[in-house]
Design a protein around this motif. Structure first.
Motif, PDB file in Angstrom:
ATOM      1  N   TRP A 145       0.804  -1.220   0.000  1.00 44.25           N
ATOM      2  CA  TRP A 145       0.000   0.000   0.000  1.00 44.25           C
ATOM      3  C   TRP A 145       0.842   1.277   0.000  1.00 44.25           C
ATOM      4  O   TRP A 145       0.381   2.309  -0.518  1.00 44.25           O
ATOM      5  N   PRO A 146       2.079   1.276   0.543  1.00 41.54           N
ATOM      6  CA  PRO A 146       2.867   2.508   0.431  1.00 41.54           C
ATOM      7  C   PRO A 146       3.101   2.930  -1.020  1.00 41.54           C
ATOM      8  O   PRO A 146       3.025   4.127  -1.339  1.00 41.54           O
ATOM      9  N   SER A 147       3.378   1.981  -1.911  1.00 43.52           N
ATOM     10  CA  SER A 147       3.569   2.317  -3.328  1.00 43.52           C
ATOM     11  C   SER A 147       2.278   2.829  -3.942  1.00 43.52           C
ATOM     12  O   SER A 147       2.286   3.792  -4.727  1.00 43.52           O
ATOM     13  N   ALA A 148       1.152   2.196  -3.585  1.00 40.05           N
ATOM     14  CA  ALA A 148      -0.139   2.637  -4.109  1.00 40.05           C
ATOM     15  C   ALA A 148      -0.480   4.036  -3.617  1.00 40.05           C
ATOM     16  O   ALA A 148      -1.026   4.856  -4.366  1.00 40.05           O
ATOM     17  N   LEU A 149      -0.141   4.321  -2.385  1.00 37.86           N
ATOM     18  CA  LEU A 149      -0.411   5.640  -1.815  1.00 37.86           C
ATOM     19  C   LEU A 149       0.399   6.714  -2.547  1.00 37.86           C
ATOM     20  O   LEU A 149      -0.132   7.768  -2.924  1.00 37.86           O
ATOM     21  N   GLN A 150       1.665   6.446  -2.774  1.00 38.92           N
ATOM     22  CA  GLN A 150       2.500   7.419  -3.464  1.00 38.92           C
ATOM     23  C   GLN A 150       2.088   7.578  -4.926  1.00 38.92           C
ATOM     24  O   GLN A 150       2.124   8.688  -5.470  1.00 38.92           O
ATOM     25  N   ALA A 151       1.668   6.483  -5.554  1.00 33.01           N
ATOM     26  CA  ALA A 151       1.198   6.558  -6.932  1.00 33.01           C
ATOM     27  C   ALA A 151      -0.057   7.409  -7.048  1.00 33.01           C
ATOM     28  O   ALA A 151      -0.325   8.007  -8.102  1.00 33.01           O
ATOM     29  N   ALA A 152      -0.823   7.492  -5.948  1.00 31.25           N
ATOM     30  CA  ALA A 152      -2.057   8.289  -5.937  1.00 31.25           C
ATOM     31  C   ALA A 152      -1.797   9.759  -5.621  1.00 31.25           C
ATOM     32  O   ALA A 152      -2.744  10.550  -5.550  1.00 31.25           O
ATOM     33  N   GLY A 153      -0.535  10.136  -5.413  1.00 30.87           N
ATOM     34  CA  GLY A 153      -0.202  11.537  -5.200  1.00 30.87           C
ATOM     35  C   GLY A 153       0.338  11.889  -3.833  1.00 30.87           C
ATOM     36  O   GLY A 153       0.694  13.052  -3.586  1.00 30.87           O
ATOM     37  N   PHE A 154       0.411  10.931  -2.919  1.00 33.70           N
ATOM     38  CA  PHE A 154       0.939  11.218  -1.584  1.00 33.70           C
ATOM     39  C   PHE A 154       2.390  11.667  -1.674  1.00 33.70           C
ATOM     40  O   PHE A 154       3.208  11.052  -2.360  1.00 33.70           O
ATOM     41  N   ASP A 155       2.729  12.734  -0.958  1.00 34.18           N
ATOM     42  CA  ASP A 155       4.071  13.303  -0.966  1.00 34.18           C
ATOM     43  C   ASP A 155       4.777  12.967   0.346  1.00 34.18           C
ATOM     44  O   ASP A 155       4.470  13.541   1.390  1.00 34.18           O
ATOM     45  N   ALA A 156       5.719  12.045   0.278  1.00 38.33           N
ATOM     46  CA  ALA A 156       6.432  11.622   1.489  1.00 38.33           C
ATOM     47  C   ALA A 156       7.371  12.693   2.020  1.00 38.33           C
ATOM     48  O   ALA A 156       7.889  12.563   3.138  1.00 38.33           O
ATOM     49  N   HIS A 157       7.602  13.756   1.256  1.00 39.17           N
ATOM     50  CA  HIS A 157       8.482  14.832   1.697  1.00 39.17           C
ATOM     51  C   HIS A 157       7.714  15.960   2.384  1.00 39.17           C
ATOM     52  O   HIS A 157       8.322  16.921   2.875  1.00 39.17           O
ATOM     53  N   ALA A 158       6.397  15.860   2.422  1.00 39.43           N
ATOM     54  CA  ALA A 158       5.557  16.865   3.084  1.00 39.43           C
ATOM     55  C   ALA A 158       4.986  16.269   4.369  1.00 39.43           C
ATOM     56  O   ALA A 158       4.760  15.060   4.457  1.00 39.43           O
ATOM     57  N   PRO A 159       4.732  17.084   5.383  1.00 38.57           N
ATOM     58  CA  PRO A 159       4.143  16.553   6.619  1.00 38.57           C
ATOM     59  C   PRO A 159       2.785  15.908   6.355  1.00 38.57           C
ATOM     60  O   PRO A 159       2.035  16.340   5.479  1.00 38.57           O
ATOM     61  N   SER A 160       2.501  14.892   7.115  1.00 39.53           N
ATOM     62  CA  SER A 160       1.221  14.191   6.983  1.00 39.53           C
ATOM     63  C   SER A 160       0.700  13.852   8.365  1.00 39.53           C
ATOM     64  O   SER A 160       1.451  13.795   9.333  1.00 39.53           O
ATOM     65  N   VAL A 161      -0.592  13.652   8.448  1.00 43.00           N
ATOM     66  CA  VAL A 161      -1.183  13.144   9.686  1.00 43.00           C
ATOM     67  C   VAL A 161      -1.844  11.820   9.350  1.00 43.00           C
ATOM     68  O   VAL A 161      -2.619  11.718   8.392  1.00 43.00           O
ATOM     69  N   TRP A 162      -1.497  10.818  10.104  1.00 47.53           N
ATOM     70  CA  TRP A 162      -1.975   9.448   9.901  1.00 47.53           C
ATOM     71  C   TRP A 162      -2.982   9.101  10.988  1.00 47.53           C
ATOM     72  O   TRP A 162      -2.767   9.422  12.161  1.00 47.53           O
ATOM     73  N   LEU A 163      -4.047   8.423  10.604  1.00 48.44           N
ATOM     74  CA  LEU A 163      -5.007   7.923  11.581  1.00 48.44           C
ATOM     75  C   LEU A 163      -5.141   6.415  11.420  1.00 48.44           C
ATOM     76  O   LEU A 163      -5.486   5.928  10.344  1.00 48.44           O
ATOM     77  N   ILE A 164      -4.851   5.701  12.509  1.00 52.89           N
ATOM     78  CA  ILE A 164      -5.068   4.250  12.572  1.00 52.89           C
ATOM     79  C   ILE A 164      -6.085   4.033  13.684  1.00 52.89           C
ATOM     80  O   ILE A 164      -5.741   3.994  14.867  1.00 52.89           O
ATOM     81  N   GLU A 165      -7.326   3.917  13.312  1.00 50.71           N
ATOM     82  CA  GLU A 165      -8.431   3.897  14.280  1.00 50.71           C
ATOM     83  C   GLU A 165      -9.115   2.534  14.289  1.00 50.71           C
ATOM     84  O   GLU A 165      -9.574   2.048  13.258  1.00 50.71           O
ATOM     85  N   GLY A 166      -9.173   1.930  15.460  1.00 50.60           N
ATOM     86  CA  GLY A 166      -9.934   0.695  15.615  1.00 50.60           C
ATOM     87  C   GLY A 166      -9.395  -0.479  14.836  1.00 50.60           C
ATOM     88  O   GLY A 166     -10.153  -1.391  14.475  1.00 50.60           O
ATOM     89  N   LEU A 167      -8.102  -0.501  14.567  1.00 47.15           N
ATOM     90  CA  LEU A 167      -7.513  -1.563  13.741  1.00 47.15           C
ATOM     91  C   LEU A 167      -6.556  -2.468  14.496  1.00 47.15           C
ATOM     92  O   LEU A 167      -6.566  -3.685  14.310  1.00 47.15           O
ATOM     93  N   LEU A 168      -5.711  -1.902  15.337  1.00 48.37           N
ATOM     94  CA  LEU A 168      -4.559  -2.637  15.847  1.00 48.37           C
ATOM     95  C   LEU A 168      -4.934  -3.902  16.602  1.00 48.37           C
ATOM     96  O   LEU A 168      -4.188  -4.885  16.578  1.00 48.37           O
ATOM     97  N   GLN A 169      -6.080  -3.917  17.258  1.00 49.06           N
ATOM     98  CA  GLN A 169      -6.449  -5.101  18.040  1.00 49.06           C
ATOM     99  C   GLN A 169      -6.691  -6.330  17.171  1.00 49.06           C
ATOM    100  O   GLN A 169      -6.666  -7.451  17.659  1.00 49.06           O
ATOM    101  N   TYR A 170      -6.927  -6.131  15.876  1.00 47.04           N
ATOM    102  CA  TYR A 170      -7.194  -7.250  14.978  1.00 47.04           C
ATOM    103  C   TYR A 170      -5.926  -7.838  14.365  1.00 47.04           C
ATOM    104  O   TYR A 170      -5.997  -8.823  13.632  1.00 47.04           O
ATOM    105  N   LEU A 171      -4.775  -7.223  14.617  1.00 48.72           N
ATOM    106  CA  LEU A 171      -3.520  -7.660  14.036  1.00 48.72           C
ATOM    107  C   LEU A 171      -2.673  -8.400  15.064  1.00 48.72           C
ATOM    108  O   LEU A 171      -2.801  -8.176  16.262  1.00 48.72           O
ATOM    109  N   ASP A 172      -1.776  -9.260  14.572  1.00 49.17           N
ATOM    110  CA  ASP A 172      -0.823  -9.846  15.509  1.00 49.17           C
ATOM    111  C   ASP A 172       0.344  -8.877  15.693  1.00 49.17           C
ATOM    112  O   ASP A 172       0.455  -7.854  15.010  1.00 49.17           O
ATOM    113  N   GLU A 173       1.209  -9.188  16.633  1.00 49.98           N
ATOM    114  CA  GLU A 173       2.265  -8.241  17.005  1.00 49.98           C
ATOM    115  C   GLU A 173       3.191  -7.922  15.837  1.00 49.98           C
ATOM    116  O   GLU A 173       3.611  -6.769  15.650  1.00 49.98           O
TER     117      GLU A 173
END
Length: 267
Positions: A139-167
């Motif tokens: 997904w990082p490649s897909a995000l950048q292909a969609a126009g995301f600029d890794a050189h600009a500040p960003s705010v990330w939200l990971i909401e209600g997800l982590l409990q469903y993943l393993d460590e």
């Protein structure tokens, strides 16, 4: 890594149903006019079953975190926003974003497609970029292909997800976010405590989640370390603190009580 993709995705409509129910209250903590449509009949049935199994208070954490992250996203003032596992989140449509804000919503292709159908006649309040890809894929490649600029500040939200993943999956997710984040970026996430996973009062809800194919796998009572080990500075808030302030929590005391956490980290 994401063994229960469809079941976890279905929790998005349950969250939408909870947001619709909260929006209907006279003292609602937020207004989400699209939530009922996004929840649909299936989401409303899931909510009724959850309340029957675990009581109304089982929905409070979702209500509180919605308001908490609404405020944090707007307070950040960053115009490049990424919502991972966005599900049926309608923030792109309902929050008063700063001018020229772009909100990237990343989720499974089927989720993105279903949401597009439901909201085809609605206009977001920002530039919204949906990206249909599983978080187990690149997904990082897909995000950048969609126009995301890794050189600009960003705010990330990971909401209600982590409990469903393993460590291991949690660690990989944070490393990918870190690799895409420039100085000044923010990372917002919530995580349940290990004490919550082990609490007898949570057993009915956790059993119901496991039976529907979306067991809770991960929890930690040192939530800030997930970001701090990558060099971010983290501020941790116990979910009960805003919950009590907003009258969506039960007063309780003791170090061994079930806990959940909100973390706001800065790069």
């Amino acid at each position: 890594m994401y063994r229960t993709r469809e079941a976890v995705a279905s929790t998005g409509i349950l969250v939408a149903a909870i947001r619709a129910r909260e929006s209907a209250r006279q003292d609602a903590l937020f207004q989400d006019p699209l939530a009922d449509r996004l929840a649909g009949e299936q989401g409303r049935r899931m909510l009724a079953a959850a309340i029957a199994d675990a009581g109304d208070q089982s929905t409070w954490a979702i209500v509180v975190r919605t308001r908490f992250w609404d405020e944090a996203l707007l307070r950040a003032g960053i115009r490049q926003v990424v919502i991972l596992a966005a599900g049926m989140d309608a923030r792109a449509y309902r929050l008063p974003w700063p001018e020229l804000t772009t909100v990237y919503e990343v989720d499974q292709p089927a989720v993105i497609a279903a949401k597009a159908d439901l909201l085809a006649d609605d206009r977001p309040r920002c530039r919204r970029v949906p990206i249909g890809i599983d978080l187990a894929d690149d997904w990082p490649s897909a995000l950048q292909a969609a126009g995301f600029d890794a050189h600009a500040p960003s705010v990330w939200l990971i909401e209600g997800l982590l409990q469903y993943l393993d460590e291991a999956a949690v660690a990989t997710l944070f490393e990918r976010v870190d690799a895409l984040s420039s100085p000044g970026s923010m990372l917002l996430y919530d995580v349940v405590g290990k004490t919550l996973l082990e609490a007898p009062s949570m057993a009915p809800l956790l059993q119901a989640m496991a039976q529907q194919g979306s067991p809770w796998l991960f929890g930690t009572d040192e939530p800030g370390q997930l970001a701090e080990r990558l060099g971010w500075s983290a501020t941790v808030t116990d979910v009960a603190e805003p919950g009590m302030r907003w009258n969506r929590w039960q007063a309780s005391e003791g170090p061994d009580l079930p806990r959940g956490y909100f973390v706001a980290a800065q790069c």
